[in-house]
Design a protein around this motif. Sequence first.
Motif, PDB file in Angstrom:
ATOM      1  N   PHE A 180       0.814  -1.219   0.000  1.00 19.68           N
ATOM      2  CA  PHE A 180       0.000   0.000   0.000  1.00 19.68           C
ATOM      3  C   PHE A 180       0.851   1.275   0.000  1.00 19.68           C
ATOM      4  O   PHE A 180       0.489   2.245  -0.671  1.00 19.68           O
ATOM      5  N   PRO A 181       1.979   1.325   0.753  1.00 17.37           N
ATOM      6  CA  PRO A 181       2.782   2.553   0.719  1.00 17.37           C
ATOM      7  C   PRO A 181       3.286   2.917  -0.670  1.00 17.37           C
ATOM      8  O   PRO A 181       3.449   4.102  -0.982  1.00 17.37           O
ATOM      9  N   VAL A 182       3.539   1.912  -1.519  1.00 25.74           N
ATOM     10  CA  VAL A 182       4.017   2.208  -2.873  1.00 25.74           C
ATOM     11  C   VAL A 182       2.928   2.919  -3.675  1.00 25.74           C
ATOM     12  O   VAL A 182       3.192   3.905  -4.382  1.00 25.74           O
ATOM     13  N   ILE A 183       1.683   2.429  -3.561  1.00 24.20           N
ATOM     14  CA  ILE A 183       0.587   3.077  -4.286  1.00 24.20           C
ATOM     15  C   ILE A 183       0.329   4.471  -3.735  1.00 24.20           C
ATOM     16  O   ILE A 183       0.081   5.423  -4.496  1.00 24.20           O
ATOM     17  N   ALA A 184       0.390   4.615  -2.411  1.00 23.88           N
ATOM     18  CA  ALA A 184       0.187   5.934  -1.813  1.00 23.88           C
ATOM     19  C   ALA A 184       1.285   6.907  -2.239  1.00 23.88           C
ATOM     20  O   ALA A 184       1.010   8.087  -2.512  1.00 23.88           O
ATOM     21  N   THR A 185       2.522   6.416  -2.308  1.00 27.61           N
ATOM     22  CA  THR A 185       3.625   7.263  -2.754  1.00 27.61           C
ATOM     23  C   THR A 185       3.456   7.671  -4.210  1.00 27.61           C
ATOM     24  O   THR A 185       3.744   8.818  -4.588  1.00 27.61           O
ATOM     25  N   THR A 186       2.974   6.752  -5.026  1.00 27.38           N
ATOM     26  CA  THR A 186       2.720   7.082  -6.429  1.00 27.38           C
ATOM     27  C   THR A 186       1.636   8.142  -6.558  1.00 27.38           C
ATOM     28  O   THR A 186       1.744   9.067  -7.370  1.00 27.38           O
ATOM     29  N   ALA A 187       0.577   8.008  -5.755  1.00 27.38           N
ATOM     30  CA  ALA A 187      -0.510   8.980  -5.811  1.00 27.38           C
ATOM     31  C   ALA A 187      -0.035  10.376  -5.430  1.00 27.38           C
ATOM     32  O   ALA A 187      -0.508  11.378  -5.994  1.00 27.38           O
ATOM     33  N   ALA A 188       0.877  10.468  -4.480  1.00 28.53           N
ATOM     34  CA  ALA A 188       1.364  11.776  -4.041  1.00 28.53           C
ATOM     35  C   ALA A 188       2.553  12.265  -4.867  1.00 28.53           C
ATOM     36  O   ALA A 188       2.698  13.474  -5.083  1.00 28.53           O
ATOM     37  N   GLY A 189       3.395  11.345  -5.314  1.00 27.61           N
ATOM     38  CA  GLY A 189       4.619  11.747  -5.995  1.00 27.61           C
ATOM     39  C   GLY A 189       4.475  11.993  -7.484  1.00 27.61           C
ATOM     40  O   GLY A 189       5.223  12.812  -8.042  1.00 27.61           O
ATOM     41  N   ALA A 190       3.541  11.327  -8.143  1.00 26.29           N
ATOM     42  CA  ALA A 190       3.398  11.495  -9.587  1.00 26.29           C
ATOM     43  C   ALA A 190       3.049  12.937  -9.980  1.00 26.29           C
ATOM     44  O   ALA A 190       3.671  13.490 -10.900  1.00 26.29           O
ATOM     45  N   PRO A 191       2.078  13.587  -9.331  1.00 24.78           N
ATOM     46  CA  PRO A 191       1.829  15.001  -9.681  1.00 24.78           C
ATOM     47  C   PRO A 191       3.038  15.896  -9.431  1.00 24.78           C
ATOM     48  O   PRO A 191       3.281  16.841 -10.198  1.00 24.78           O
ATOM     49  N   MET A 192       3.811  15.607  -8.383  1.00 26.78           N
ATOM     50  CA  MET A 192       4.999  16.417  -8.113  1.00 26.78           C
ATOM     51  C   MET A 192       6.042  16.234  -9.210  1.00 26.78           C
ATOM     52  O   MET A 192       6.708  17.198  -9.622  1.00 26.78           O
ATOM     53  N   LEU A 193       6.187  14.996  -9.705  1.00 29.29           N
ATOM     54  CA  LEU A 193       7.090  14.775 -10.830  1.00 29.29           C
ATOM     55  C   LEU A 193       6.597  15.508 -12.074  1.00 29.29           C
ATOM     56  O   LEU A 193       7.401  16.036 -12.854  1.00 29.29           O
ATOM     57  N   GLY A 194       5.270  15.525 -12.252  1.00 28.34           N
ATOM     58  CA  GLY A 194       4.720  16.269 -13.378  1.00 28.34           C
ATOM     59  C   GLY A 194       5.025  17.755 -13.292  1.00 28.34           C
ATOM     60  O   GLY A 194       5.380  18.393 -14.290  1.00 28.34           O
ATOM     61  N   PHE A 195       4.904  18.318 -12.104  1.00 31.14           N
ATOM     62  CA  PHE A 195       5.229  19.733 -11.926  1.00 31.14           C
ATOM     63  C   PHE A 195       6.722  19.989 -12.103  1.00 31.14           C
ATOM     64  O   PHE A 195       7.126  21.050 -12.586  1.00 31.14           O
ATOM     65  N   LEU A 196       7.549  19.022 -11.717  1.00 34.90           N
ATOM     66  CA  LEU A 196       8.980  19.145 -11.970  1.00 34.90           C
ATOM     67  C   LEU A 196       9.241  19.215 -13.466  1.00 34.90           C
ATOM     68  O   LEU A 196      10.082  20.009 -13.929  1.00 34.90           O
ATOM     69  N   GLY A 197       8.539  18.373 -14.229  1.00 38.51           N
ATOM     70  CA  GLY A 197       8.670  18.434 -15.684  1.00 38.51           C
ATOM     71  C   GLY A 197       8.202  19.769 -16.241  1.00 38.51           C
ATOM     72  O   GLY A 197       8.750  20.269 -17.233  1.00 38.51           O
ATOM     73  N   THR A 198       7.195  20.363 -15.622  1.00 36.31           N
ATOM     74  CA  THR A 198       6.737  21.685 -16.048  1.00 36.31           C
ATOM     75  C   THR A 198       7.839  22.720 -15.885  1.00 36.31           C
ATOM     76  O   THR A 198       8.092  23.540 -16.778  1.00 36.31           O
ATOM     77  N   VAL A 199       8.502  22.682 -14.744  1.00 37.54           N
ATOM     78  CA  VAL A 199       9.575  23.650 -14.484  1.00 37.54           C
ATOM     79  C   VAL A 199      10.742  23.446 -15.444  1.00 37.54           C
ATOM     80  O   VAL A 199      11.255  24.409 -16.049  1.00 37.54           O
ATOM     81  N   THR A 200      11.164  22.187 -15.608  1.00 32.49           N
ATOM     82  CA  THR A 200      12.298  21.930 -16.503  1.00 32.49           C
ATOM     83  C   THR A 200      11.945  22.265 -17.948  1.00 32.49           C
ATOM     84  O   THR A 200      12.801  22.746 -18.705  1.00 32.49           O
ATOM     85  N   GLY A 201      10.702  22.028 -18.336  1.00 33.00           N
ATOM     86  CA  GLY A 201      10.289  22.375 -19.694  1.00 33.00           C
ATOM     87  C   GLY A 201      10.297  23.869 -19.943  1.00 33.00           C
ATOM     88  O   GLY A 201      10.745  24.339 -21.002  1.00 33.00           O
ATOM     89  N   MET A 202       9.824  24.651 -18.982  1.00 27.35           N
ATOM     90  CA  MET A 202       9.839  26.104 -19.130  1.00 27.35           C
ATOM     91  C   MET A 202      11.264  26.638 -19.111  1.00 27.35           C
ATOM     92  O   MET A 202      11.596  27.583 -19.843  1.00 27.35           O
TER      93      MET A 202
END
Length: 236
Positions: free
Chosen positions: A140-162
């Motif tokens: 369960f911690p892996v799924i919970a980490t994915t739920a919280a960490g995936a949007p943060m990785l997406g925002f990281l990609g937003t910053v690096t893309g800009m």
Amino acid sequence: MSILLSLQAIGAQATEQLPEFTAEVMPTHAEMNIIDLAIKGGWIMVVLLILSLVAIYIFIQRLLVIRRAGKEDESFMNRIKDYIYEGKVESALNLCRNTNTPSARMIEKGITRLGRPMNDVLVAIENVGNLEVAKLEKGFPVIATTAAGAPMLGFLGTVTGMVRAFFDMANAGSNVDISLLSNGIYEALVTTVGGLVVGIIALFAYNYLVSQVDNVVNKMEARTMEFMDLLNEPAN
């Protein structure tokens, strides 16, 4: 008359050239390809893909385990009661060992503690119950980490893309073209969408598994109460 004939000739010539002109000015529509967009998202999309595959595997595997744990024989407790009343403790233990459910393992532990104070029996059953719940919640911690960490990785990609977009614009100097900035903007937007999609799906999957575990825990508590009532009946 000659003027009229000239006008007709000009009109016919314009009509013949009209399809060619129309064909030339017709715009071409580019189709959106999800795979191409994902590739433009860069290395962060690879990380999101790995996280999503791991989360899907854990979700399916845990769901099968939880559903097996929730299936119980309705006559299980009645047979346990009959064996206890008849003094067939070994038969009751064999029935528990042959029934692969968390409730059966809890009842088995309680039977092995027969003759001891009721509080000791209850504590032993609860300890086994805690271990069974921990087994059900494995991963369960892996799924919970994915739920919280995936949007943060997406925002990281937003910053690096800009950052990439502004870097390309700065290097271009006065020759700034929108096509020059497209790669950075693609990376910024695609990673954001990918992170949100993976995070939302993982969040729903996690909450669903938690609800299924709660159902199993409720059944375990009900079986525990039935067993404790069974032990109290002879004293009455």
